[in-house]
Scaffold this motif. Structure first.
Motif, PDB file in Angstrom:
ATOM      1  N   ASP A  55      13.716  44.938  26.643  1.00  0.00           N
ATOM      2  CA  ASP A  55      14.060  46.369  26.682  1.00  0.00           C
ATOM      3  C   ASP A  55      15.570  46.597  26.724  1.00  0.00           C
ATOM      4  O   ASP A  55      16.072  47.529  26.112  1.00  0.00           O
ATOM      5  N   ASP A 111      10.203  45.372  23.170  1.00  0.00           N
ATOM      6  CA  ASP A 111       9.934  46.220  24.333  1.00  0.00           C
ATOM      7  C   ASP A 111      10.748  47.512  24.218  1.00  0.00           C
ATOM      8  O   ASP A 111      11.960  47.503  24.418  1.00  0.00           O
ATOM      9  N   GLU A 112      10.088  48.577  23.901  1.00  0.00           N
ATOM     10  CA  GLU A 112      10.703  49.896  23.729  1.00  0.00           C
ATOM     11  C   GLU A 112      11.985  49.846  22.898  1.00  0.00           C
ATOM     12  O   GLU A 112      13.048  50.224  23.373  1.00  0.00           O
ATOM     13  N   THR A 129       5.936  46.239  30.139  1.00  0.00           N
ATOM     14  CA  THR A 129       6.841  45.088  30.235  1.00  0.00           C
ATOM     15  C   THR A 129       6.147  43.931  30.955  1.00  0.00           C
ATOM     16  O   THR A 129       6.281  42.764  30.559  1.00  0.00           O
TER      17      THR A 129
END
Ligand SMILES: Nc1ncnc2c1ncn2[C@@H]1O[C@H](COP(=O)(O)OP(=O)(O)OP(=O)(O)O)[C@@H](O)[C@H]1O
Ligand SMILES: [Mg+2]
Length: 299
Positions: free
Chosen positions: A83, A158-159, A43
């Motif tokens: 995320d 992000d993920e 991140t």
């Protein structure tokens, strides 16, 4: 050409050096997996690419333009799915995309057309109720639609699949593959099977540096140990083989696993031939990306 180039990126929080000379290059129109454990700095890296975080050292280029902390110029090329995406939950998905398009300064007619197209791409075209009642998977899909609204050259996620069940994960992965014709996709994850399914290239982040980067197919094959499975027809033959070869392992029923170079394989095959052992099958075990990752992280 590379869509994203990062050289010697450094970032320290207090006395903790999170990124210590990270180098990364993401080719255009690829789906790129950015892999690292929790807390590895994924991140942090993405925020630096977005110019949201001031690096201590290093340079970042997006589509050939230098990223400058606090300036948003390069963000015109980037779509970002954080995320934990946040939405105005009282809006419908369509209203939300229209709102985002207006903020970006897109033309009214273009916003409508693009929103309709993207909602259909992410499978939300018939969801006319408020975002409030959306599942996590639906929110991630809406987040991707929003990130793609202004036709970014680089989509950073992000993920995007970490909190989802297998079905929800597959939906997201299918979308990421579908969009690679029009954009480069960089996504972080620690789910290596996701990377194996959709990425051409991968980079492993460990202790603040990229410890390995390359094509998934090539990285999988550099693992040093070569393993084979041997399945025999008669159970009693497994014992014979184990008595004769000390490092052969019994895994299940009639199946044995052994590792070794070609000579070892010939030795086993000779034994099978000389003792007239009937075999069901014998095959080389393809190392998974997870095996490689664990091996690289140990070094
Ligand atoms: N603003 C901050 N202040 C202090 N420490 C921070 C800050 N942001 C991140 N860190 C620290 O930097 C390290 C890397 O964090 P980061 O969030 O980039 O990791 P990550 O790879 O994204 O992890 P995860 O998989 O859990 O999302 C962690 O140890 C984290 O605690
Ligand atoms: Mg993170």
């Amino acid at each position: 050409m590379d869509m994203l180039t990062i050289t010697n990126l450094k970032k320290r929080f207090g006395d903790k050096e999170v990124l210590c000379g990270l180098n990364l290059s993401v080719p255009s129109n690829s789906v790129f997996g950015f892999v690292g454990r929790n807390g590895a700095g994924k991140t942090t890296t993405m925020k630096a690419v977005l110019g949201l975080l001031k690096p201590d050292d290093g340079q970042i280029f997006v589509s050939g333009k230098k990223v400058v902390w606090g300036q948003t110029e390069t963000n015109q090329y980037i779509g970002y799915l954080p995320d934990v995406p946040e939405f105005y939950s009282y809006m419908t998905p369509f209203e939300y995309l229209i709102f985002c398009g207006e903020i970006c300064g897109m033309k009214k007619s273009d916003i409508k057309e693009r929103s309709t197209k993207l909602l259909s791409l992410v499978g939300l075209e018939n969801e006319n109720h408020r975002i409030k009642g959306f599942s996590r998977g639906m929110k991630q899909r809406l987040g991707i639609a929003q990130a793609l609204l202004s036709r970014p050259k680089l989509l950073i996620c992000d993920e995007p699949t970490s909190a989802l069940d297998p079905e929800g994960r597959k939906e997201i992965l299918d979308i990421l593959v579908a969009v690679k014709e029009e954009t480069t996709v960089l996504f972080s994850t620690h789910i290596l099977s996701d990377v194996e399914h959709i990425c051409e290239e991968v980079a492993f982040l460990n202790e603040g540096k990229i410890v390995m980067q390359g094509k998934v197919s090539e990285i999988r094959n550099i693992r040093s140990s070569k393993e084979f499975t041997l399945e025999v027809i008669n159970r009693e033959d497994t014992k014979k083989l184990m008595d004769n070869f000390k490092d052969i392992r019994h895994t299940e029923e009639n199946t044995l696993v052994f590792s070794g170079e070609e000579n070892k394989v010939f030795d086993v095959l000779r034994y099978v031939y000389e003792n007239k052992i009937s075999i069901q099958k014998m095959e080389r075990i393809e190392p998974s990306l997870e095996d490689v990752f664990l091996e690289v992280m140990k070094k």
